[in-house]
Design a protein around this motif. Sequence first.
Motif, mmCIF file in Angstrom:
data_model
loop_
_atom_site.group_PDB
_atom_site.id
_atom_site.type_symbol
_atom_site.label_atom_id
_atom_site.label_comp_id
_atom_site.label_asym_id
_atom_site.label_seq_id
_atom_site.Cartn_x
_atom_site.Cartn_y
_atom_site.Cartn_z
ATOM 1 N N MET A 199 -27.750 -3.393 5.295
ATOM 2 C CA MET A 199 -26.450 -3.000 5.836
ATOM 3 C C MET A 199 -26.012 -1.653 5.278
ATOM 4 O O MET A 199 -25.520 -0.786 6.017
ATOM 5 N N ARG A 200 -26.179 -1.478 3.978
ATOM 6 C CA ARG A 200 -25.796 -0.211 3.342
ATOM 7 C C ARG A 200 -26.537 0.962 3.965
ATOM 8 O O ARG A 200 -25.938 1.990 4.312
ATOM 9 N N ALA A 201 -27.854 0.810 4.107
ATOM 10 C CA ALA A 201 -28.669 1.900 4.645
ATOM 11 C C ALA A 201 -28.277 2.230 6.083
ATOM 12 O O ALA A 201 -28.139 3.407 6.460
ATOM 13 N N LEU A 202 -28.090 1.195 6.913
ATOM 14 C CA LEU A 202 -27.706 1.425 8.303
ATOM 15 C C LEU A 202 -26.353 2.122 8.393
ATOM 16 O O LEU A 202 -26.172 3.057 9.179
ATOM 17 N N ALA A 203 -25.383 1.667 7.595
ATOM 18 C CA ALA A 203 -24.038 2.236 7.647
ATOM 19 C C ALA A 203 -24.041 3.697 7.215
ATOM 20 O O ALA A 203 -23.455 4.564 7.875
ATOM 21 N N VAL A 204 -24.692 3.999 6.110
ATOM 22 C CA VAL A 204 -24.731 5.379 5.610
ATOM 23 C C VAL A 204 -25.446 6.288 6.597
ATOM 24 O O VAL A 204 -24.985 7.399 6.896
ATOM 25 N N ASN A 205 -26.564 5.838 7.145
ATOM 26 C CA ASN A 205 -27.322 6.675 8.070
ATOM 27 C C ASN A 205 -26.602 6.870 9.400
ATOM 28 O O ASN A 205 -26.720 7.933 10.025
ATOM 29 N N ALA A 206 -25.847 5.870 9.833
ATOM 30 C CA ALA A 206 -25.079 6.015 11.069
ATOM 31 C C ALA A 206 -23.942 7.021 10.884
ATOM 32 O O ALA A 206 -23.691 7.865 11.752
ATOM 33 N N ALA A 207 -23.245 6.949 9.750
ATOM 34 C CA ALA A 207 -22.180 7.917 9.458
ATOM 35 C C ALA A 207 -22.758 9.320 9.361
ATOM 36 O O ALA A 207 -22.174 10.300 9.850
ATOM 37 N N LYS A 208 -23.921 9.418 8.722
ATOM 38 C CA LYS A 208 -24.583 10.706 8.570
ATOM 39 C C LYS A 208 -24.995 11.275 9.928
ATOM 40 O O LYS A 208 -24.936 12.476 10.162
ATOM 41 N N ALA A 209 -25.410 10.385 10.843
ATOM 42 C CA ALA A 209 -25.884 10.823 12.162
ATOM 43 C C ALA A 209 -24.800 11.546 12.947
ATOM 44 O O ALA A 209 -25.083 12.484 13.700
ATOM 45 N N VAL A 210 -23.546 11.111 12.795
ATOM 46 C CA VAL A 210 -22.443 11.764 13.521
ATOM 47 C C VAL A 210 -21.779 12.842 12.674
ATOM 48 O O VAL A 210 -20.818 13.466 13.099
ATOM 49 N N ASP A 211 -22.284 13.043 11.452
ATOM 50 C CA ASP A 211 -21.795 14.089 10.532
ATOM 51 C C ASP A 211 -20.405 13.784 9.984
ATOM 52 O O ASP A 211 -19.589 14.685 9.775
#
Length: 305
Positions: free
Chosen positions: A243-255
């Motif tokens: 969950m942590r990895a998905l959440a951080v990477n999703a936030a990062k994807a939209v900058d």
Amino acid sequence: MQTSDKNTKTANIGVVITDPDDWTANALMKNIRKRGANAIPITLATLSASVSDSDFAIFDTDLNDLLALDAIIVRDVGISFALEQISFKFDLLRQFETANIPVMNSPTAIQNAANKFFSFYLFKQVQLPIPRTVVTSDLGVALKATKEFEIAVAKPIFGSQGKGIVKLESTQPDMKQKLATLLKKRGVLYLQQFVPNPGRDIRAFVVGEEALGAIYRISQIGSFISNLSQGGTALMCDLTEEMRALAVNAAKAVDADFAGVDLIEGDKGLFVLEVNATPSGKGIKLACGIDVTERIIGRMFEREL
């Protein structure tokens, strides 16, 4: 704001809001003041701008010069049904950036996250798990998609708080008419394969590159929509590493510098549903005791002031 400025004057931080009674807006302003800075509420819908060949200004109803701000935190841009109004709001945020005023989240991040179609493209680019989705203005394509999905969810491409979401089952005899009505109203259909789930989704809160915590948002009996504003209930969720990895990477994807990331538990694992770049912090504060606004303001001061 340069170090020399910081030593000579108190920082003035604008907080973009729509509702003066909003819990998150007031928590952001409280945490700004705790750091010795001035918190200045701003409503984009009330701002004006003037431009000439020799001057540019953005000012409020009291004619205060807002280009003198040291930084801006965006809590809520507000819903605008007129294209001109929403365009002007984002133009104002971009102009603040052009004037070297840090804006968090940036207008680009907010737009990336708010656009469900474009955000899904960004998630796909970084290989995040997402439900199958079709976007079309062709009724035939929409009918084919709902048949393949068996159960689809029609969402506004730009929408919030779970409003305007419709569940469609391919076995319904009036499916063609339902799709035609939605298409006439919206002009384009955003159709997503429904993910069978335990009657809840997960809202994880990210600041920087850290997932601070998460809540389950549990749907009311008889509803598949779990948004708290639609009657959902918040309960603490223990974040797994996935969950942590998905959440951080999703936030990062939209900058996004901070975000609420929505995940859902399906039969085949976790899926990313969307990123909210102007999230409420009230639910996680009440359910988990975590004040995400304190961390948001901390990040802004560490990075910008």
